[in-house]
Scaffold this motif. Structure first.
Motif, PDB file in Angstrom:
ATOM      1  N   ARG A 222       0.826  -1.215   0.000  1.00  0.00           N
ATOM      2  CA  ARG A 222       0.000   0.000   0.000  1.00  0.00           C
ATOM      3  C   ARG A 222       0.859   1.264   0.000  1.00  0.00           C
ATOM      4  O   ARG A 222       0.455   2.301  -0.549  1.00  0.00           O
ATOM      5  CB  ARG A 222      -0.950  -0.009   1.197  1.00  0.00           C
ATOM      6  CG  ARG A 222      -2.051   1.022   1.133  1.00  0.00           C
ATOM      7  CD  ARG A 222      -3.054   0.825   2.256  1.00  0.00           C
ATOM      8  NE  ARG A 222      -3.804  -0.396   2.079  1.00  0.00           N
ATOM      9  CZ  ARG A 222      -4.958  -0.466   1.416  1.00  0.00           C
ATOM     10  NH1 ARG A 222      -5.471   0.639   0.875  1.00  0.00           N
ATOM     11  NH2 ARG A 222      -5.596  -1.606   1.308  1.00  0.00           N
ATOM     12  N   ALA A 225       1.679   1.915  -3.530  1.00  0.00           N
ATOM     13  CA  ALA A 225       0.471   2.374  -4.216  1.00  0.00           C
ATOM     14  C   ALA A 225       0.229   3.857  -3.946  1.00  0.00           C
ATOM     15  O   ALA A 225      -0.084   4.632  -4.860  1.00  0.00           O
ATOM     16  CB  ALA A 225      -0.733   1.545  -3.767  1.00  0.00           C
ATOM     17  N   ARG A 226       0.379   4.260  -2.682  1.00  0.00           N
ATOM     18  CA  ARG A 226       0.201   5.685  -2.344  1.00  0.00           C
ATOM     19  C   ARG A 226       1.265   6.535  -3.021  1.00  0.00           C
ATOM     20  O   ARG A 226       0.979   7.632  -3.522  1.00  0.00           O
ATOM     21  CB  ARG A 226       0.267   5.882  -0.828  1.00  0.00           C
ATOM     22  CG  ARG A 226      -0.919   5.305  -0.057  1.00  0.00           C
ATOM     23  CD  ARG A 226      -0.980   5.889   1.361  1.00  0.00           C
ATOM     24  NE  ARG A 226       0.273   5.658   2.078  1.00  0.00           N
ATOM     25  CZ  ARG A 226       0.511   4.623   2.881  1.00  0.00           C
ATOM     26  NH1 ARG A 226      -0.435   3.694   3.056  1.00  0.00           N
ATOM     27  NH2 ARG A 226       1.660   4.499   3.516  1.00  0.00           N
ATOM     28  N   ILE A 274      -1.618   0.047  -9.234  1.00  0.00           N
ATOM     29  CA  ILE A 274      -2.207   0.070  -7.898  1.00  0.00           C
ATOM     30  C   ILE A 274      -3.123  -1.129  -7.694  1.00  0.00           C
ATOM     31  O   ILE A 274      -3.111  -1.766  -6.624  1.00  0.00           O
ATOM     32  CB  ILE A 274      -2.966   1.397  -7.681  1.00  0.00           C
ATOM     33  CG1 ILE A 274      -1.976   2.566  -7.606  1.00  0.00           C
ATOM     34  CG2 ILE A 274      -3.823   1.334  -6.423  1.00  0.00           C
ATOM     35  CD1 ILE A 274      -2.629   3.923  -7.516  1.00  0.00           C
ATOM     36  N   GLU A 275      -3.908  -1.455  -8.700  1.00  0.00           N
ATOM     37  CA  GLU A 275      -4.787  -2.622  -8.599  1.00  0.00           C
ATOM     38  C   GLU A 275      -3.974  -3.894  -8.355  1.00  0.00           C
ATOM     39  O   GLU A 275      -4.345  -4.736  -7.532  1.00  0.00           O
ATOM     40  CB  GLU A 275      -5.605  -2.761  -9.890  1.00  0.00           C
ATOM     41  CG  GLU A 275      -6.568  -3.930  -9.877  1.00  0.00           C
ATOM     42  CD  GLU A 275      -7.349  -4.038 -11.179  1.00  0.00           C
ATOM     43  OE1 GLU A 275      -8.086  -5.032 -11.338  1.00  0.00           O
ATOM     44  OE2 GLU A 275      -7.220  -3.137 -12.039  1.00  0.00           O
ATOM     45  N   LEU A 277      -1.007  -4.063  -6.975  1.00  0.00           N
ATOM     46  CA  LEU A 277      -0.439  -3.988  -5.631  1.00  0.00           C
ATOM     47  C   LEU A 277      -1.464  -4.361  -4.563  1.00  0.00           C
ATOM     48  O   LEU A 277      -1.127  -5.001  -3.558  1.00  0.00           O
ATOM     49  CB  LEU A 277       0.110  -2.580  -5.371  1.00  0.00           C
ATOM     50  CG  LEU A 277       1.428  -2.257  -6.070  1.00  0.00           C
ATOM     51  CD1 LEU A 277       1.698  -0.754  -6.039  1.00  0.00           C
ATOM     52  CD2 LEU A 277       2.588  -3.012  -5.428  1.00  0.00           C
ATOM     53  N   MET A 278      -2.711  -3.984  -4.760  1.00  0.00           N
ATOM     54  CA  MET A 278      -3.755  -4.343  -3.799  1.00  0.00           C
ATOM     55  C   MET A 278      -3.991  -5.851  -3.787  1.00  0.00           C
ATOM     56  O   MET A 278      -4.283  -6.440  -2.744  1.00  0.00           O
ATOM     57  CB  MET A 278      -5.043  -3.591  -4.121  1.00  0.00           C
ATOM     58  CG  MET A 278      -4.961  -2.072  -3.907  1.00  0.00           C
ATOM     59  SD  MET A 278      -4.509  -1.589  -2.215  1.00  0.00           S
ATOM     60  CE  MET A 278      -2.718  -1.383  -2.351  1.00  0.00           C
ATOM     61  N   LYS A 279      -3.870  -6.480  -4.942  1.00  0.00           N
ATOM     62  CA  LYS A 279      -3.982  -7.941  -4.996  1.00  0.00           C
ATOM     63  C   LYS A 279      -2.823  -8.589  -4.242  1.00  0.00           C
ATOM     64  O   LYS A 279      -3.007  -9.570  -3.522  1.00  0.00           O
ATOM     65  CB  LYS A 279      -3.991  -8.408  -6.450  1.00  0.00           C
ATOM     66  CG  LYS A 279      -5.240  -8.036  -7.225  1.00  0.00           C
ATOM     67  CD  LYS A 279      -5.148  -8.512  -8.665  1.00  0.00           C
ATOM     68  CE  LYS A 279      -6.390  -8.117  -9.456  1.00  0.00           C
ATOM     69  NZ  LYS A 279      -6.291  -8.537 -10.877  1.00  0.00           N
ATOM     70  N   GLU A 281      -1.202  -7.243  -1.779  1.00  0.00           N
ATOM     71  CA  GLU A 281      -1.427  -7.017  -0.359  1.00  0.00           C
ATOM     72  C   GLU A 281      -2.350  -8.091   0.214  1.00  0.00           C
ATOM     73  O   GLU A 281      -2.099  -8.629   1.305  1.00  0.00           O
ATOM     74  CB  GLU A 281      -2.037  -5.639  -0.132  1.00  0.00           C
ATOM     75  CG  GLU A 281      -2.257  -5.314   1.339  1.00  0.00           C
ATOM     76  CD  GLU A 281      -2.908  -3.956   1.544  1.00  0.00           C
ATOM     77  OE1 GLU A 281      -2.346  -3.121   2.279  1.00  0.00           O
ATOM     78  OE2 GLU A 281      -3.990  -3.738   0.960  1.00  0.00           O
ATOM     79  N   ALA A 282      -3.395  -8.429  -0.538  1.00  0.00           N
ATOM     80  CA  ALA A 282      -4.317  -9.471  -0.083  1.00  0.00           C
ATOM     81  C   ALA A 282      -3.603 -10.819   0.018  1.00  0.00           C
ATOM     82  O   ALA A 282      -3.822 -11.582   0.964  1.00  0.00           O
ATOM     83  CB  ALA A 282      -5.508  -9.564  -1.035  1.00  0.00           C
ATOM     84  N   ASN A 285      -1.265 -10.742   3.090  1.00  0.00           N
ATOM     85  CA  ASN A 285      -2.048 -10.840   4.324  1.00  0.00           C
ATOM     86  C   ASN A 285      -2.560 -12.272   4.541  1.00  0.00           C
ATOM     87  O   ASN A 285      -2.583 -12.782   5.655  1.00  0.00           O
ATOM     88  CB  ASN A 285      -3.217  -9.864   4.294  1.00  0.00           C
ATOM     89  CG  ASN A 285      -2.762  -8.413   4.417  1.00  0.00           C
ATOM     90  OD1 ASN A 285      -1.675  -8.149   4.901  1.00  0.00           O
ATOM     91  ND2 ASN A 285      -3.593  -7.504   3.971  1.00  0.00           N
TER      92      ASN A 285
END
Length: 290
Positions: A222, A225-226, A274-275, A277-279, A281-282, A285
């Motif tokens: 994240r 992404a930011r 960004i999309e 990177l969010m995947k 991150e999931a 996690n």
């Protein structure tokens, strides 16, 4: 997946070179000549890539005394990644950006602009540095040099044949039953275009891979992404001006356009990055929880 895609694109680019060589030259002599000339030019650029790119952006060496916090950040990341400490440089401009260069991890350089140091908080700057170190670890400079070599050979062959047609005409090929002149013209114009599209696609693929490397190295997708969102916004207002040949090196290259224009973009869209990177991150996690 990105590694396999890069290999596939390089293979397709090589196949295009062989096809164009046979179609335009009709034998190995001309093809080998084109490959050798393109290889010498592009591999020389690769070998001296750090000096050329740093000079293009007027980068200045950065000592530990100049930026102790940045040096400590880079040292921590290189130790975690198992990489040698790169030489650090600063680009005296308010445009926020960063890039890595060098022919291998032992001769790597990472450059940041004054603008990116002023703009990003520590966690986002760390994510950007991790992205650049991922380029170093993945030897993306070499990958881009190989792609540029093959694309350059295709362009060289097409230009050589176009000059031959211009000065010698095509009457001889017609008498001897050679290739159709219309087919030759289409190949001359379309082959370099196709090679450029593939080369830019390879560049975009390597950016996705470096983003993933940053996410895994910092454990904080994240933050990158930011950072990309900030850099996209400010980068449009204060772009980093230099030779377009070096745009693939940059952490971000704000580019507006629809599908056709994006075929020639050196970077994926920020939204796509960004999309992705969010995947990641999931996934990280999920791995942590299990």
């Amino acid at each position: 997946m990105n590694q396999l895609r890069t290999v596939a694109l390089l293979g397709f680019l090589s196949a295009l070179l062989i096809t164009v060589s046979y179609w335009l030259i009709g034998g190995w002599t001309g093809a080998i000549t084109g490959v050798v000339i393109a290889a010498v030019t592009n591999l020389s650029s690769w070998y001296f890539s750090d000096r050329i790119a740093l000079a293009a952006y007027q980068a200045q060496p950065l000592s530990p005394q100049d930026a102790p916090e940045l040096y400590q950040m880079v040292q921590n990341l290189t130790q975690k990644a198992g990489l040698p400490m790169p030489t650090l440089f600063i680009v005296p401009t308010d445009a926020p950006n960063a890039f890595a260069t060098g022919r291998d991890p032992q001769h790597a350089a990472v450059a940041v602009t004054q603008g990116i140091l002023n703009l990003l908080p520590a966690d986002e700057l760390e994510a950007v540095i991790a992205h650049e170190l991922s380029h170093v670890r993945n030897r993306d400079t070499l990958t881009q040099a190989v792609a540029a070599t093959i694309a350059g050979a295709i362009s060289f062959l097409a230009q050589t044949v176009s000059y031959s047609m211009m000065y010698m005409g095509n009457s001889r090929s017609q008498r001897e039953g050679g290739p159709n002149p219309i087919g030759l013209l289409l190949t001359i114009f379309l082959a370099p275009l196709a090679a450029s599209v593939i080369q830019m696609s390879i560049s975009r693929t390597r950016e996705f891979e470096a983003d993933a490397g940053s996410a895994r190295l910092t454990g904080n997708p994240r933050a990158l992404a930011r950072a990309l969102q900030r850099l996209e916004t400010i980068g449009r207002q204060i772009p980093l001006r230099a030779n377009p040949s070096f745009e693939p090196l940059l952490i971000i290259n704000p580019f507006s356009g629809q599908f056709l224009a994006n075929l020639f973009a050196t970077h994926p869209t920020t939204e796509a990055r960004i999309e992705n990177l969010m995947k990641l991150e999931a996934e990280l996690n999920s791995t942590f929880l299990t």
